[in-house]
Design an enzyme around this catalytic site. Structure first.
Site, mmCIF file in Angstrom:
data_model
loop_
_atom_site.group_PDB
_atom_site.id
_atom_site.type_symbol
_atom_site.label_atom_id
_atom_site.label_comp_id
_atom_site.label_asym_id
_atom_site.label_seq_id
_atom_site.Cartn_x
_atom_site.Cartn_y
_atom_site.Cartn_z
ATOM 1 N N CYS A 1 0.973 -1.347 0.091
ATOM 2 C CA CYS A 1 0.023 -0.102 0.020
ATOM 3 C C CYS A 1 0.912 0.846 -0.108
ATOM 4 C CB CYS A 1 -0.452 -0.143 1.218
ATOM 5 S SG CYS A 1 -0.122 0.269 2.988
ATOM 6 N N ARG A 2 0.612 2.416 0.403
ATOM 7 C CA ARG A 2 1.491 3.510 0.498
ATOM 8 C C ARG A 2 1.986 2.940 2.125
ATOM 9 N NH1 ARG A 2 1.380 8.154 4.020
ATOM 10 N NH2 ARG A 2 2.569 10.098 2.923
#
Length: 129
Positions: free
Chosen positions: A91-92
């Site tokens: 993800c981020r």
């Protein structure tokens, strides 16, 4: 003194069973970006990147060839993921990928790898914009 020793042992046993049930050990494996890229290039590993960020985040850059299934959709779309391949989840920054990895393990996936540090930690060789 004998009763105190028995009481102390009883308390230790109860605490041991209580904490054993609350073990927060992850059931997936966390890998570095270098290891994840190596796995994705290895034909035998059959690994694919899965980006669990939103489409807006993906539009700003992602890993070449990755599959995008946002965390908010993972429960509805997890069956799109092959069980015979290693899944490199990112993800981020790592929080959503951990949640997605936990969920996939609960659904019976066994080759789940959380990529450490998320997309923020991806080397330039892994990303494109």
């Amino acid at each position: 003194m004998k009763h105190f020793t028995l009481f102390a042992l009883l308390i230790l046993c109860i605490c041991g069973f209580t904490f054993a049930g609350n073990d927060s050990k992850d059931l997936f494996t966390t890998v570095s970006w270098e290891k994840a890229i190596e796995m994705s290039k290895d034909k035998k590993a059959k690994a694919i990147f899965v980006d669990v960020r939103t489409p807006q985040e993906v539009a700003q850059g992602t890993v070449a060839g990755s599959l995008n299934i946002p965390l908010q959709q993972i429960q509805a779309r997890y069956s799109e993921l092959p069980k015979d391949k290693s899944l490199l989840i990112f993800c981020r920054s790592g929080k959503r990928s951990r949640a997605a990895s936990d969920f996939l393990i609960q659904q019976g996936y066994t080759k789940v790898y959380n990529v450490d540090g998320g997309f923020l930690a991806a080397p330039p060789s892994a990303a494109f914009k």
